[in-house]
Design an enzyme around this catalytic site. Sequence first.
Site, PDB file in Angstrom:
ATOM      1  N   ASP A   8       9.118 -24.307  15.306  1.00  0.00           N
ATOM      2  CA  ASP A   8       8.176 -25.159  14.550  1.00  0.00           C
ATOM      3  C   ASP A   8       8.283 -24.557  13.050  1.00  0.00           C
ATOM      4  OD1 ASP A   8       4.899 -25.781  15.379  1.00  0.00           O
ATOM      5  OD2 ASP A   8       5.766 -25.986  13.457  1.00  0.00           O
ATOM      6  N   GLU A 107       9.412 -30.188  14.567  1.00  0.00           N
ATOM      7  CA  GLU A 107       9.370 -29.012  15.807  1.00  0.00           C
ATOM      8  C   GLU A 107      10.733 -29.540  16.622  1.00  0.00           C
ATOM      9  OE1 GLU A 107       5.945 -29.176  18.402  1.00  0.00           O
ATOM     10  OE2 GLU A 107       5.160 -29.768  16.819  1.00  0.00           O
TER      11      GLU A 107
END
Length: 353
Positions: A8, A107
């Site tokens: 992330d 992500e």
Amino acid sequence: MRNVMHIDFDSFYASVEENRNPQIKGKPIVICMFSGRTHDSGAVATANYLARESGVKAGMPISQAKTMAKDAVFLPADLEYYRSVSDEIMDALRAYADKFEQRSIDEAYMDISNKVYEEAEILAARIKKEIKDNFGITCSIGIAPNKLIAKMSSRYKKPDGLTIVKPEDVKGFISPMAVDKIHGVGNVTVAVLSDMDVETIEELSRIELQTLIERFGETKGEFLYNAARGIDESPVEELERRQYSRIGTLKENTRDTNAIMELENNLIDALHEKLIKNKIWFKTVSIIAITADLQLHTRSKTLLAETNRIDAIKENCIELMKEFLKENSSMLRRCGVRVSSLSEKKQFSLKEF
DNA sequence: AATGATACTCGGC
DNA sequence: TTACGGCCGAGTATCATT
């Protein structure tokens, strides 16, 4: 043994802007989606951690953020540029795994079942260094037995975190967390669970499957039951895009078809350009209508055959919009267009014959 | 009864 | 006191078809 890594990027848009303009490094930064309606109308897309300390959050009205973080740098979002940076980083990451799933602009999941935890940790450190060195972006990484827990792990320590949760530690890791830490549990689900006196994942795990199915339906009930036990069998796999859409804000709230279709037609032009570029045909056309009370509505129509014609979008759009205005008496604030039931028309050349 | 298509809403980033 | 984007995918209800 299954092993999944979730990566992330930290406050991605803000980080990209810091690299583009190093002079703003060290300052609170708020990335804004201006609607163009009034000078500060719009919402916050993201903010760096300094700005978050003042209480600025994604989704917040820009004018509210400005009252909270008076010394912050407010920048308009440059989504196209962020997308190009994201594509470069994702391509670099893809090389590290056979199974890779880009989940959003910032992500991704990686299936690393071929690695033991020691190797996974080394890989994570290498990935962090590569992204930092080559793109100036820090990221938070979670490593766990499945996607659900990997996602919760990457969020556990941010920014620039690395969290490893082994199978035997899963229960202890999730038990004390609030239920909204489960990806897919939003405000509505939290409210229902709270009504059942369930606030933590440990409390959720004590609710019987049958009870959850009664309250949430089969799919969501089973999902919650398994999530409370750290169970998630969903595979890491590259997702095919299912829809393309464009949405915009009207200069002022209106029900005037001409004003609405002027914006719609601009959005359709932009959408169609993207479809042509990606060789995408579609079968379903939808309009999106956001009324003055910020409620979102859609109307859609599936055609008899797939097409890539822009007129097919425009003609159906105006029909659907007229239909919506007939059924709903509210003023329109924003509107948009979406196509779905997609197929990719791969180009072939004469050389193949 | 099972399966698939369609239309619409919800939630995440 | 209020303020308010632009996307995406998944889920759910309902209906038609077999």
